[in-house]
Design an enzyme around this catalytic site. Structure first.
Site, short mmCIF file in Angstrom:
data_model
loop_
_atom_site.label_atom_id
_atom_site.label_comp_id
_atom_site.label_asym_id
_atom_site.label_seq_id
_atom_site.Cartn_x
_atom_site.Cartn_y
_atom_site.Cartn_z
N PHE A 1 -11.42 7.87 4.17
CA PHE A 1 -12.80 7.41 4.17
C PHE A 1 -13.10 6.88 2.75
CE2 PHE A 1 -14.53 7.82 8.43
CZ PHE A 1 -13.34 8.16 9.06
N SER B 1 -6.78 3.40 6.42
CA SER B 1 -8.18 3.35 5.98
C SER B 1 -9.11 3.48 7.17
CB SER B 1 -8.42 2.01 5.29
OG SER B 1 -9.80 1.82 5.08
N ALA B 2 -10.29 4.05 6.93
CA ALA B 2 -11.31 4.12 7.98
C ALA B 2 -11.77 2.73 8.38
CB ALA B 2 -12.50 4.93 7.47
N TYR C 1 -7.86 -7.45 5.55
CA TYR C 1 -7.39 -6.21 4.93
C TYR C 1 -7.24 -5.11 5.97
CZ TYR C 1 -7.66 -1.74 2.50
OH TYR C 1 -7.43 -0.44 2.09
N ASN D 1 4.47 -2.56 -9.23
CA ASN D 1 4.62 -3.85 -9.91
C ASN D 1 3.47 -4.10 -10.90
OD1 ASN D 1 2.44 -4.51 -8.33
ND2 ASN D 1 3.43 -6.18 -7.21
N ARG E 1 -21.95 6.67 3.95
CA ARG E 1 -20.48 6.76 3.96
C ARG E 1 -20.06 8.20 3.70
NH1 ARG E 1 -21.62 2.40 5.33
NH2 ARG E 1 -20.73 0.39 4.74
N LYS F 1 -6.09 -4.46 -1.86
CA LYS F 1 -7.11 -3.66 -1.16
C LYS F 1 -8.54 -4.22 -1.20
CE LYS F 1 -8.35 -0.79 -5.07
NZ LYS F 1 -8.82 0.49 -5.54
N ASP G 1 8.73 -4.62 -7.23
CA ASP G 1 7.91 -4.96 -6.07
C ASP G 1 8.53 -4.41 -4.79
OD1 ASP G 1 5.73 -7.55 -5.80
OD2 ASP G 1 6.62 -6.71 -3.98
N LYS H 1 -3.83 -2.91 7.76
CA LYS H 1 -3.66 -1.46 7.94
C LYS H 1 -3.35 -1.13 9.40
CE LYS H 1 -4.35 -0.38 3.67
NZ LYS H 1 -3.19 0.02 2.86
N PHE I 1 1.57 3.75 -1.07
CA PHE I 1 0.23 3.30 -1.45
C PHE I 1 0.19 1.80 -1.72
CE2 PHE I 1 0.29 7.72 -3.11
CZ PHE I 1 -0.86 8.21 -2.53
P1 NAD Z 1 -4.81 0.52 -6.40
O1 NAD Z 1 -4.89 -0.96 -6.40
O2 NAD Z 1 -5.40 1.27 -7.53
O3 NAD Z 1 -3.29 0.98 -6.22
C1 NAD Z 1 -2.33 0.20 -5.53
C2 NAD Z 1 -1.10 0.13 -6.43
O4 NAD Z 1 -0.09 -0.61 -5.74
C3 NAD Z 1 -1.37 -0.57 -7.76
O5 NAD Z 1 -0.82 0.21 -8.79
C4 NAD Z 1 -0.63 -1.91 -7.61
O6 NAD Z 1 -0.17 -2.37 -8.86
C5 NAD Z 1 0.49 -1.53 -6.66
N1 NAD Z 1 1.03 -2.62 -5.84
C6 NAD Z 1 0.34 -3.51 -5.07
N2 NAD Z 1 1.19 -4.34 -4.45
C7 NAD Z 1 2.45 -3.97 -4.82
C8 NAD Z 1 3.75 -4.44 -4.50
N3 NAD Z 1 3.93 -5.49 -3.69
N4 NAD Z 1 4.82 -3.81 -5.04
C9 NAD Z 1 4.64 -2.76 -5.88
N5 NAD Z 1 3.43 -2.27 -6.23
C10 NAD Z 1 2.35 -2.87 -5.70
O7 NAD Z 1 -5.46 1.03 -5.01
P2 NAD Z 1 -5.87 2.50 -4.55
O8 NAD Z 1 -7.34 2.56 -4.48
O9 NAD Z 1 -5.11 3.52 -5.32
O10 NAD Z 1 -5.34 2.44 -3.06
C11 NAD Z 1 -4.06 2.92 -2.69
C12 NAD Z 1 -3.85 2.67 -1.22
O11 NAD Z 1 -4.89 3.30 -0.47
C13 NAD Z 1 -3.86 1.21 -0.81
O12 NAD Z 1 -2.89 1.03 0.20
C14 NAD Z 1 -5.25 1.02 -0.27
O13 NAD Z 1 -5.28 -0.03 0.67
C15 NAD Z 1 -5.49 2.36 0.39
N6 NAD Z 1 -6.92 2.71 0.54
C16 NAD Z 1 -7.72 2.75 -0.57
C17 NAD Z 1 -9.05 3.07 -0.43
C18 NAD Z 1 -9.97 3.10 -1.62
O14 NAD Z 1 -11.20 3.16 -1.44
N7 NAD Z 1 -9.49 3.09 -2.85
C19 NAD Z 1 -9.59 3.37 0.85
C20 NAD Z 1 -8.74 3.33 1.94
C21 NAD Z 1 -7.39 3.00 1.78
N1 UDP Z 2 -23.24 -0.59 -1.84
C1 UDP Z 2 -24.40 -0.96 -2.51
N2 UDP Z 2 -24.27 -1.60 -3.72
C2 UDP Z 2 -23.06 -1.90 -4.27
C3 UDP Z 2 -21.89 -1.49 -3.59
C4 UDP Z 2 -22.02 -0.87 -2.36
O1 UDP Z 2 -25.49 -0.72 -2.03
O2 UDP Z 2 -23.01 -2.50 -5.35
C5 UDP Z 2 -23.36 0.13 -0.54
C6 UDP Z 2 -22.69 -0.57 0.62
O3 UDP Z 2 -23.58 -1.48 1.23
C7 UDP Z 2 -22.33 0.63 1.52
C8 UDP Z 2 -22.05 1.75 0.52
O4 UDP Z 2 -22.70 1.37 -0.70
O5 UDP Z 2 -23.45 1.00 2.30
C9 UDP Z 2 -20.56 1.97 0.24
O6 UDP Z 2 -19.98 0.71 -0.11
P1 UDP Z 2 -18.46 0.63 -0.61
O7 UDP Z 2 -18.15 -0.82 -0.82
O8 UDP Z 2 -18.26 1.57 -1.74
O9 UDP Z 2 -17.62 1.23 0.61
P2 UDP Z 2 -17.32 0.62 2.07
O10 UDP Z 2 -18.50 -0.19 2.50
O11 UDP Z 2 -16.09 -0.20 1.93
O12 UDP Z 2 -17.13 1.82 2.93
#
Ligand code: NAD
Ligand code: UDP
Length: 339
Positions: A178, A125-126, A149, A33, A231, A85, A59, A153, A81
């Site tokens: 992670f 997610s972790a 959040y 979306n 991390r 987030k 959506d 998950k 995905f």
């Molecule tokens: P992102 O926001 O870049 O991608 C999510 C996508 O989903 C976007 O393109 C958004 O437009 C779309 N979207 C959201 N809600 C929607 C809906 N209702 N219908 C259709 N599309 C929708 O995020 P990302 O970093 O690519 O993360 C992808 C997935 O991985 C998410 O589920 C997120 O929670 C999970 N995740 C991400 C991380 C991270 O650090 N990036 C870590 C752990 C888990």
């Molecule tokens: N962090 C930081 N400065 C920032 C963003 C993050 O020092 O501007 C630190 C944060 O405290 C953590 C690590 O970097 O120890 C990773 O943070 P991030 O938000 O990327 O990941 P998450 O905590 O969600 O695993």
């Protein structure tokens, strides 16, 4: 080869995964979306892969759209995905998070069931582990997220677990990521935060390019190697390849499984800053400030289950992920908005 529906495919991890799916010979259908992404990402995925993605703009909560999508294209499996987030935003707007992430997934699963699509890979997610009792974290560690959040998950994992018990043919893999960072080596796709980045790595690249003055390091009094948070940073291309491997598992097995995707290595904030500076030659001015509320000291994966079940492991180095993230940032200082 299969036809895969990728929800949220235009996002950061989705776009990298679509590239690897196409490279592995799968057909890709993307549903997004664009609430947190741009159609430009899908264009660039096609350009990198030299193959078409079939795009549906809409959506996951729109049941009639899902029904017509599944009617129009025969889908073998879904990689899901699509979600909101941002941890902080989830505390401020819990209902929006439960609505989008949990209710949205229920609608998707109902439509999948009606269309007899019984295989799904889910982005977990972790963060579901909350503050871990021991490191590295194994999948049997208690699930006790401490923000909405993370709760979404954990709830979706539980829904998938129950769905797989009720539906004999169903198969679901929840991948507990992670910390995905970095970008495709082409520098054409990458992470494109809409606002001030919350996460460390995009903040570092924005400081390095001069968009932000300096990095605030959240605390140097944690019980870690140098006092800063630790991390498990994972190259987004390694993560994308984990999804291709999870599809292989779905094709040969059934039931529910949750699997960590990480490198098994912890890196502190200061180690990351230094790795970035030495991989790129760029400078990252930084200041130590107070701890961020809700943070934990350290978190890294035991990634042996992924190796055993999926035959996957992360192979890209910290240097690779810094260099690729920097290439993307330099070529696209405003993300996809430069186009
Ligand atoms: P992102 O926001 O870049 O991608 C999510 C996508 O989903 C976007 O393109 C958004 O437009 C779309 N979207 C959201 N809600 C929607 C809906 N209702 N219908 C259709 N599309 C929708 O995020 P990302 O970093 O690519 O993360 C992808 C997935 O991985 C998410 O589920 C997120 O929670 C999970 N995740 C991400 C991380 C991270 O650090 N990036 C870590 C752990 C888990
Ligand atoms: N962090 C930081 N400065 C920032 C963003 C993050 O020092 O501007 C630190 C944060 O405290 C953590 C690590 O970097 O120890 C990773 O943070 P991030 O938000 O990327 O990941 P998450 O905590 O969600 O695993």
């Amino acid at each position: 080869m299969a036809r895969i529906l990728v929800t949220g495919g235009a996002g950061y991890i989705g776009s990298h995964t679509m590239v690897e799916l196409l490279a592995a010979g799968h057909d890709v259908v993307c549903l997004d979306n664009f609430s947190n992404s741009s159609p430009e990402a899908v264009k660039r995925v096609q350009e990198i892969a030299g193959r078409e993605v079939r795009l549906f703009t809409g959506d996951i909560r729109d049941r009639s759209l899902l029904d017509s999508l599944f009617h129009a294209v025969k889908v073998d499996a879904v990689i899901h995905f699509a979600a909101l987030k941002a941890v902080g935003e989830s505390v401020a707007k819990p209902l929006a998070y439960y609505e989008n992430n949990v209710a949205g997934t229920l609608t998707l699963l109902e439509a999948m069931r009606a269309a007899h699509v019984m295989r799904i890979v889910f982005s977990s997610s972790a963060t579901v582990y909350g503050n871990p009792d021991k490191l590295p974290i194994t999948e049997d560690a208690p699930v006790r997220p401490f923000n909405p959040y993370g709760q979404t998950k954990a709830m979706v994992e539980q829904i998938l677990r129950d769905w797989c018990v009720a539906e004999p043919g169903a198969a679901a893999v929840a991948l507990r990521y992670f910390n995905p960072v970095g970008a495709h080596p082409s520098g054409r796709i990458g992470e494109d935060p809409a606002d001030i980045p919350n996460n460390l790595f995009p903040f570092i690249t924005q400081v390095a390019i001069g968009k932000r003055e300096r990095l605030s390091v959240f605390g140097n009094d944690w019980p870690t190697v140098d006092g800063t948070g630790v991390r498990d940073y994972l190259h987004v291309v390694d993560l994308a390849l984990g999804h291709v491997k999870a599809l292989d598992w779905l094709a040969r097995d059934h039931g529910f499984v949750a699997i960590n995707l990480g490198t098994g290595q912890g890196t502190s904030v200061l180690e990351m800053v230094h790795a970035f500076e030495s991989a790129t030659g760029a400078k990252v001015p930084h200041t130590i400030v107070a701890r961020r509320p809700g943070d934990i000291a350290a978190c890294w994966a035991d990634a042996s289950l992924a190796h055993r079940l999926l035959h996957w492991q992360a192979t890209r180095s910290l240097e690779d992920l810094c260099a690729s993230g920097w290439r993307w940032q330099q070529a696209n200082p405003e993300g996809y908005r430069t186009v």
